[in-house]
Design an enzyme around this catalytic site. Structure first.
Site, PDB file in Angstrom:
ATOM      1  CE1 TYR A 132       7.256 -15.073   2.641  1.00 52.32           C
ATOM      2  CE2 TYR A 132       8.026 -14.985   0.375  1.00 52.32           C
ATOM      3  CZ  TYR A 132       8.123 -14.582   1.692  1.00 52.32           C
ATOM      4  OH  TYR A 132       9.087 -13.682   2.065  1.00 52.32           O
ATOM      5  CG  ASP A 170      19.816 -14.923   4.100  1.00 56.76           C
ATOM      6  OD1 ASP A 170      19.308 -14.472   5.146  1.00 56.76           O
ATOM      7  OD2 ASP A 170      19.138 -15.189   3.085  1.00 56.76           O
TER       8      ASP A 170
END
Length: 181
Positions: A132, A170
């Protein structure tokens, strides 16, 4: 390059033209002039990132807050992922909605994720190489996220809960309601 809007405002799917011959294939993965002409948004990517993950690795849902918010152009170099974005822009007509798309090495699709979106993905293949481009630098103090299994968002990650591999960090992320309050 074909650029099509997703159901979320300012979020686009980019599909490059792939030229194949006996040597392999070639494609242009990004062209700033074409993107700005077709989409009408100006973007200046300043940082490229890449991750390698095994099947079931779920990364996200992540975003950066405030001035350090990032737009991203994401793609899969190897393997297959389910890529998920959530519009967190309170002034957007698609605020609170999410969109999921399978990105893989065969379809060559990419997703442009504008600033103000949470982003995550899960690896569906045995291994994925995910790339990305970001239009802002990473800033640890600005990082934030939403828990992957938030009941309000009800995202279908396409794998059973037992198959998921999620970092401890997370697993501690807040809910959507806690983030948008």
């Amino acid at each position: 390059m074909e650029i099509t809007p997703s159901p979320l405002r300012d979020c686009f799917v980019l599909t490059p033209r792939v030229f194949e011959d006996e040597r392999g294939h070639f494609c242009e993965t990004f062209n700033k002039k074409v993107f700005e002409r077709e989409v009408g948004l100006t973007v200046d990517f300043v940082q490229d990132n890449q991750s390698v993950s095994s099947r079931g690795v779920l990364r996200g849902l992540h975003f950066q807050k405030g001035e350090m918010a990032q737009a991203k152009l994401v793609r899969v170099i190897e393997g297959s992922v389910l890529d998920v974005v959530v519009d967190l822009r309170k002034n957007s007509d698609t605020f609170g909605k999410h969109f999921a798309i399978e990105l893989d090495e065969k379809n060559n699709k990419q997703l442009f994720v504008p600033r103000g979106f949470a982003h995550g993905f899960i690896t569906l293949s045995n291994r994925s190489v995910f790339s990305y481009k970001c239009d802002n630098f990473y800033d640890k103090e600005s990082e934030a996220g939403i828990i992957y299994n938030d009941a309000t968002l009800a995202i279908d990650w396409h794998l059973e809960k037992e198959a998921l591999i999620i970092s401890e960090k997370d697993l501690q992320l807040p809910t959507y309601a806690e983030v948008i309050q």
